[in-house]
Design a protein around this motif. Structure first.
Motif: not given
Length: 172
Positions: A89-98
């Motif tokens: 199960k994965m969130a559909d909105v990223p919580f961070a990015n590089g």
């Protein structure tokens, strides 16, 4: 995945892997005296672990859609891939990015798990390239990481203050 691609990657299923039993009937374990101080420390740690809550509890990943995913694990020593199926199960909105990838919170349950209690499922971070890339780029990243893992294990044998840890690649 096409079988032609499978052959190129040297992929093995879990049923094709030979299980080696390292415990022999000749070598019986030697009973050791129980160190009571160590036992009390472990009991204290276990009590704390039982009281711990999921650090991602507030993100309610259990409400997201359950997906069946292929897990690819690369063995850098024999340069082969092992594939098995897991539930995520994965969130559909990223919580961070590089600079190149974005990060998503993900929970994983093995397909061999007896229960599907998502509140107790393992927490993972799933990464995805922000720009569109070929599928092989992900596999090359994992190969590089697993080669680096061999070096990290050698480094960890020297008992550094912060050991290095790596993880696996999933596809859904």
């Amino acid at each position: 995945m096409d079988t032609e691609e499978d052959d190129d990657l040297n992929i093995k299923t879990l049923t094709e892997i030979e299980v080696v039993d390292h415990v022999s009937a000749v070598h019986k374990p030697i009973p050791r005296p129980i160190n009571m101080a160590v036992r009390r420390r472990w009991q204290r740690v276990m009590r704390k672990a039982i009281q711990c809550t999921d650090p991602w509890e507030d993100f309610h990943l259990e409400v997201f859609k359950e997906e069946k995913a292929k897990r690819f694990r690369y063995n850098a020593i024999d340069q082969s891939w092992v594939v098995d199926m897991v539930f995520v199960k994965m969130a559909d909105v990223p919580f961070a990015n590089g600079a190149m990838r974005e990060c998503f919170r993900m929970k994983k349950i093995s397909n061999m798990s007896r229960t599907k209690n998502w509140k107790h499922a393992g927490n993972f971070v799933s990464k995805r390239y922000m720009a569109s890339v070929e599928r092989d780029v992900y596999f090359n990243d994992v190969r590089l990481q697993m080669d680096a893992k061999l070096w990290a294990e050698e480094y960890n044998r020297h008992h550094p203050p912060k050991p290095v840890l790596t993880t696996y690649c999933f596809e859904n």
